[in-house]
Design an enzyme around this catalytic site. Structure first.
Site, mmCIF file in Angstrom:
data_model
loop_
_atom_site.group_PDB
_atom_site.id
_atom_site.type_symbol
_atom_site.label_atom_id
_atom_site.label_comp_id
_atom_site.label_asym_id
_atom_site.label_seq_id
_atom_site.Cartn_x
_atom_site.Cartn_y
_atom_site.Cartn_z
ATOM 1 N N GLU A 15 10.535 -26.953 -92.473
ATOM 2 C CA GLU A 15 10.581 -28.526 -92.912
ATOM 3 C C GLU A 15 10.044 -29.658 -91.924
ATOM 4 O O GLU A 15 10.004 -30.803 -92.334
ATOM 5 C CB GLU A 15 11.083 -28.763 -94.208
ATOM 6 C CG GLU A 15 10.984 -27.636 -95.014
ATOM 7 C CD GLU A 15 11.551 -27.908 -96.567
ATOM 8 O OE1 GLU A 15 11.331 -28.772 -97.596
ATOM 9 O OE2 GLU A 15 11.980 -26.996 -96.774
ATOM 10 N N SER A 150 8.846 -27.239 -99.730
ATOM 11 C CA SER A 150 7.684 -28.165 -99.718
ATOM 12 C C SER A 150 6.735 -27.017 -99.953
ATOM 13 O O SER A 150 5.737 -26.451 -99.662
ATOM 14 C CB SER A 150 7.496 -28.383 -98.189
ATOM 15 O OG SER A 150 8.540 -29.535 -97.656
ATOM 16 N N SER A 281 5.023 -39.488 -100.641
ATOM 17 C CA SER A 281 6.102 -39.029 -101.084
ATOM 18 C C SER A 281 5.800 -38.840 -102.891
ATOM 19 O O SER A 281 5.373 -40.726 -103.395
ATOM 20 C CB SER A 281 7.224 -39.021 -100.479
ATOM 21 O OG SER A 281 7.442 -38.601 -99.311
#
EC number: 6.3.2.4
Length: 306
Positions: A15, A150, A281
């Protein structure tokens, strides 16, 4: 004299790219707020030198192994440097999806049935053994790395012929994997800021599930906040999330994902103790819905560090 803050980003996990995006967004926010902050890529910087370099505090923006698993937290505690987010134990357990589910299940919180496989024991598992276990779950199933975030390395498998490739893919990202019953439903994510549970966000994606592409690439993914849940159902979800969060001893800021099935029941999926802080986000989105700007959010997280 202003405190010198290290924004820890990058690292070596799968990530890394997302961590860098999050880290630089956080860095720019801290600079706007007048802090003496610096980007520190833990892949290149000798982390044991933080104290000698004059850093007083650390803002952790690392995702996955090396950032969310308790290791960086342990180093910072050894150096006596305050840091953002959860502590060693909470971080280590939370990144371990299977053990997190065991804890939640012990509290009578709904989690999806699964099979846990370890890479070191893979030679002991025959194809027929794995298939027999999966047939008890029934297809389709989700195969995912146990210690990655993720949605990296995750696949939905509808047919036995696709099992081996999907298992091998998941093992590329973790030494342990989970094969989990796939549940079709409505996905929600709920953010936590300190001890406050923020408004849930409903996620609508054209893909089979909220995968890496849906999170970071697809522009068609929709995020609905307020979520559209009625008051009673939203409060039920927030209470479930609060119990799940507190059971792990988490602190600071985080996010928990859940799914609502066709029988109107919530199932917990997983927890994220260092959520992304990119323009896509979800924690900043939830915070904004109750009047907290991005810069205010970053300051609140910084103020509740260890």
């Amino acid at each position: 004299m202003k405190k010198k803050i290290a924004v820890l980003l990058g690292g070596n996990s799968s990530e890394r790219k997302i961590s860098i995006k999050s880290g630089y967004a956080i860095l720019q926010s801290l600079l706007r707020s007048g802090f003496n902050a610096y980007a520190i890529d833990t892949r290149d910087f000798p982390i044991m030198q933080l104290k000698k370099q004059g850093f007083d505090s650390a803002y952790i923006a690392l995702h996955g192994t090396g950032g969310e698993d308790g290791s960086i937290q342990g180093i910072l505690e050894y150096l006596n440097i305050p840091y953002t987010g959860s502590g060693i134990m909470s971080s280590a357990i939370s990144l371990d999806k299977w053990r997190t589910k065991l804890l939640w299940k012990s509290l009578s919180l709904r989690v999806l049935p699964d099979i846990y496989l370890q890479k070191k024991d893979i030679s002991k598992y025959t194809y027929s053994y794995i298939l027999k276990k999966i047939l008890k779950l029934k297809f389709p199933v989700v195969i995912k790395p146990n210690n990655a975030g993720s949605s990296i390395g995750i696949t939905i498998v509808n047919h036995p012929d696709l099992l081996i490739d999907s298992i091998n893919l998941a093992f590329n990202y973790s030494n342990n994997i989970i094969i989990e019953k796939f549940l079709k439903g409505t996905e929600y994510t709920v953010s936590i800021l300190n001890k406050k549970v923020l408004p849930p966000i409903k996620i609508i994606t054209k893909n089979n599930f909220y995968d890496y592409s849906s999170k970071y690439i697809e522009s068609s993914t929709e995020y609905i906040c307020p979520s559209g849940l009625n008051y009673q159902k939203e409060e039920e979800l927030k209470k479930i999330v609060e119990i799940a969060w507190n059971s792990l001893g988490c602190k600071g800021c985080g996010r928990i994902d859940a799914i609502l099935d066709n029988k109107d029941k919530f199932w917990l999926l997983e927890i994220n103790t260092i959520p992304g802080m990119t323009h896509r986000s979800l924690v900043p989105m939830a915070a904004k819905s109750i009047g907290i700007s991005f810069d205010e959010l970053i300051l609140k997280i910084l103020k509740i560090n260890k």
